[in-house]
Design a protein around this motif. Structure first.
Motif, short mmCIF file in Angstrom:
data_model
loop_
_atom_site.label_atom_id
_atom_site.label_comp_id
_atom_site.label_asym_id
_atom_site.label_seq_id
_atom_site.Cartn_x
_atom_site.Cartn_y
_atom_site.Cartn_z
N ASP A 271 5.76 -4.20 -10.69
CA ASP A 271 4.74 -3.15 -10.64
C ASP A 271 3.56 -3.69 -9.86
O ASP A 271 2.95 -4.69 -10.25
N TYR A 272 3.24 -3.03 -8.75
CA TYR A 272 2.17 -3.50 -7.87
C TYR A 272 0.86 -3.64 -8.62
O TYR A 272 0.02 -4.47 -8.28
N SER A 273 0.68 -2.82 -9.68
CA SER A 273 -0.59 -2.84 -10.42
C SER A 273 -0.64 -3.92 -11.49
O SER A 273 -1.69 -4.13 -12.10
N ALA A 274 0.47 -4.58 -11.73
CA ALA A 274 0.48 -5.61 -12.77
C ALA A 274 -0.20 -6.87 -12.27
O ALA A 274 -0.17 -7.17 -11.07
N PRO A 275 -0.84 -7.62 -13.16
CA PRO A 275 -1.59 -8.81 -12.72
C PRO A 275 -0.70 -9.88 -12.09
O PRO A 275 -1.14 -10.62 -11.22
N ASP A 276 0.56 -9.94 -12.50
CA ASP A 276 1.42 -11.00 -11.96
C ASP A 276 2.22 -10.52 -10.74
O ASP A 276 3.17 -11.18 -10.33
N PHE A 277 1.82 -9.38 -10.15
CA PHE A 277 2.66 -8.83 -9.07
C PHE A 277 2.81 -9.80 -7.91
O PHE A 277 3.91 -10.03 -7.42
N GLU A 278 1.69 -10.35 -7.44
CA GLU A 278 1.77 -11.18 -6.23
C GLU A 278 2.71 -12.36 -6.44
O GLU A 278 3.52 -12.68 -5.56
N ALA A 279 2.64 -12.97 -7.61
CA ALA A 279 3.53 -14.11 -7.89
C ALA A 279 4.99 -13.65 -7.92
O ALA A 279 5.88 -14.30 -7.34
N ALA A 280 5.23 -12.50 -8.55
CA ALA A 280 6.61 -12.02 -8.66
C ALA A 280 7.15 -11.61 -7.29
O ALA A 280 8.32 -11.87 -6.95
N PHE A 281 6.29 -10.96 -6.49
CA PHE A 281 6.74 -10.53 -5.16
C PHE A 281 6.99 -11.73 -4.26
O PHE A 281 7.99 -11.76 -3.51
N SER A 282 6.12 -12.72 -4.32
CA SER A 282 6.34 -13.94 -3.52
C SER A 282 7.64 -14.62 -3.92
O SER A 282 8.37 -15.12 -3.06
N ALA A 283 7.92 -14.64 -5.21
CA ALA A 283 9.16 -15.26 -5.68
C ALA A 283 10.37 -14.48 -5.14
O ALA A 283 11.37 -15.07 -4.72
N LEU A 284 10.25 -13.15 -5.12
CA LEU A 284 11.34 -12.33 -4.59
C LEU A 284 11.56 -12.64 -3.10
O LEU A 284 12.70 -12.78 -2.65
N LEU A 285 10.46 -12.77 -2.37
CA LEU A 285 10.56 -13.04 -0.93
C LEU A 285 11.21 -14.39 -0.66
O LEU A 285 11.95 -14.54 0.32
#
Lengths: 433, 433
Positions: free
Chosen positions: B6-20
């Protein structure tokens, strides 16, 4: 001794094949060392860069001084003599004009099914330019790499250049300013390639790396390929001159020496339809080698890899040229356009006796980064295309899907890719239902 | 479990970076084995090919049967059902028409100094096409590789395809005939790549090799690169779908599964501005996975690499898409053209809900060989450009040399390349003398 080959001699084919397959480059195997350096930069970032730069270049950096400041660049660039600066500006303008014509066009059309198809070109977001330090530091190479990137629309162009013992090269920095380089870092070697590919705290990563370098740089580029794009890995430079007897042997000798002086491993070959002219050129080369500044290098290249080939007519010269697939090809003949039309594989062609190859190295307009070692059979010189990529576009209408969807479904089924077929079928069912 | 972000979740950037940065491919290190195979083929030619084919494919060949005869090709191709043949012909016609528009133009002009400049495109003389045997034998890939080569004007197109236990794939041979492949050899693996690059008594060498293959083929292509040109080394396939709630969740599920079914390591990602729609797609995927033929593969891909990302608006979806730089991008939104204009990095874009990605795999017209693993940041799908190379042209007149020669001389002197400068100076002296 350079080789003298006669097309009419019985052993010609063997001698020519040997010339073609002569190994000119003996790259040291530095891959393991390079792998270690890349891993170190990935793990420790700036700290690794600083340590390796101290070790290899004897320069003490801090995270704040890895990048040259605008003042440092300006101060160094201002030391360039006016004549050289003006020459760089003339060269840049001509290179820019030539490469601007290479910009490809987008396309978009509607076909007979009603589908809209097309493609779109976009620039690489960030590019890195490797510039060697030491002997082969050429401001002209900065122009030849940086200008196509900027013409393509690359937003961020970061240059790395080692500064052994702290020495800045004024002409290189002036060229970088003229070409519009955005950032300059005083690092080199495999560590600089790693920093561009993976980024550090001080250096944001780029998407594409171009530029010449030594064996370490070449190995590092090979290793980071995939993570980023790279240009070709260039081998030693080479020239083929096809000249008839209506030339000044000294001019042709100088043209050949202008490749030979680059590198012990460079190669200069003359093909002529006049054996006496061939001998005259070889004599002129020997005469020039007596005084040339870089005579040690040029003489070694000429001795080990030089050749003069005599052919009965110029059509045969064209056929031999295609087997050589030269990086640089000079056509010093009465009808250079006619002979050029018979050539298929060459990086760059210089037509007529008023076009010495050196013009192409600096101010002609075309790029001087060209395919070596017979790779002109399948690759091209650097261009704006190296800094662009193409996205293909397709937009189906219901009518278009009805027209071509069943064929897609049939192929998906034949390839046992069921979901592929179902993704089309679900939509066709909706249209038919 | 696929990931829900969820883009609005506080951990989004970490989760998205991990996905990338998730590593999807674990290539075995086969380089040493491949080096040995290549050396063997170079040393022993056909004898090595025959021995290795016996060993790996359990097929006994002789120098006379390495190449398929025209009769064998015709007999096998005739076994293809009419529906599949017609689908291949429709696909071929559309691919041909699309790629014909990519043919670049030569250019030639005279600048204000009187110099004539330009460039010329010529096709690669001979190309080799690798076609895998076994699971991933796709006739559509034959079309996608062979047709651009033929449109480019490649004179000789040689295909290699392993035939394990002697089995010919009729649809592959039919596709080869339709695409105009000139020669077909029943060999595969690193030995086939070596034969194409270096030639044997039975197989003339080519200049460029394209086509997908396993880890051995990929390693062999890397090793022969430089001797010949190669296309990209493709990683596992991937799709990003950006969809709003105005879509049938089952259609989007099928589109995502049509990547997932390719490979355990394939990746399907959905970005949507409606969390409930995202959940509905995930449910539809689970439902389809219950019956899909290739459910083991597709389920593993979806479980390990699948993701659903919810964003507050579609502009954010476009920005995330550029960080993913997807191979395939579907835009199932109200204004796909508008959203497409916000995208910079993607191999191919499929616009609107009537354009499932599978259309692009087969019959859309654009190529299905596309950049994977974020390489759309710097590279493009296969095209006619991969089978062409550019020769730059320059023809100076005396007046042109007088105008720009002094700048070339100044730069040559500044780079300490004396012969370069002299080759220009000798001509200028003649003009002035």
């Amino acid at each position: 001794m350079p080789k003298f080959l006669d097309y009419s001699a019985p052993d010609f084919e063997a001698a020519f094949s040997a010339l073609l397959s002569a190994k000119r480059e003996d790259s040291p195997d530095v891959d393991a060392v390079v792998a270690g350096i890349i891993a170190d930069v990935r793990a420790r970032g700036d700290a690794a860069l600083i340590e390796l730069t101290e070790k290899f270049d004897r320069v003490s950096l801090t995270p704040d001084t890895i990048r040259l400041s605008a003042e440092e660049v300006a101060q160094a660039a201002d030391k360039v003599p006016a004549e050289v600066r003006e020459a760089l500006e003339l060269a840049a303008a001509r290179i820019r004009a030539y490469h601007a014509r290479q910009l490809p066009e987008d396309d978009n059309w509607t076909d007979d099914t009603g589908a809209t198809l097309g493609w779109r070109w976009t620039p690489v977001s960030a590019a890195g330019l490797y510039v060697p330090g030491g002997l082969a530091t050429y401001p002209s190479s900065v122009l030849m790499n940086a200008i196509p990137a900027k013409v393509a629309g690359v937003g961020r162009l970061a240059m790395v250049v080692p500064t052994p013992d702290g020495a800045l090269n004024p002409a290189v920095l002036a060229a970088a300013r003229i070409a519009g380089v955005d950032e300059i870092y005083r690092i080199g070697g495999a560590q600089a390639v790693a920093a561009l590919a993976y980024g550090t705290a001080s250096i944001a990563p780029v998407d594409k790396i171009t530029g010449p370098g030594n064996a370490y740089v070449a190995a590092a580029k090979r290793r980071v390929f995939g993570k980023v794009g790279i240009d070709m890995i260039a081998g030693p430079s080479e020239i083929l001159v096809i000249a008839d007897a209506q030339n000044d042997p000294d001019w042709i000798a100088l043209d050949m020496l202008s490749q030979a002086e680059h590198d012990d491993s460079a190669q200069a070959i003359l093909i002529t339809d006049d054996a006496a002219f061939g001998r005259a050129v070889a004599q002129a080369i020997e005469a020039r080698l007596e005084t040339l500044e870089r005579r040690a290098i040029a003489a070694a290249s000429w001795r080990d890899f030089g050749a003069v080939i005599t052919v009965p007519d110029l059509a045969i010269a064209a056929a031999l040229s295609d087997r050589i697939a030269p990086e640089h090809l000079e056509l010093c003949v009465a009808d250079p356009e006619g002979l050029s039309a018979q050539i298929t594989h060459a990086g760059a062609i210089f037509l007529g006796q008023w076009t010495p190859e050196a013009i192409g190295d600096y101010v002609g307009g075309p790029n001087h980064v060209l395919p070596t070692a017979r790779s002109a059979r399948f690759s091209s010189g650097l261009s704006v295309m190296d800094f662009l990529k193409r996205t293909t576009l397709a937009h189906m209408t219901p009518a278009a899907l009805r027209a071509i969807g069943p064929a897609a479904e049939a192929l998906a089924i034949s390839e046992s890719l069921e979901a592929h077929g179902l993704s089309v079928r679900a939509r066709l069912d909706k249209l038919n239902g």
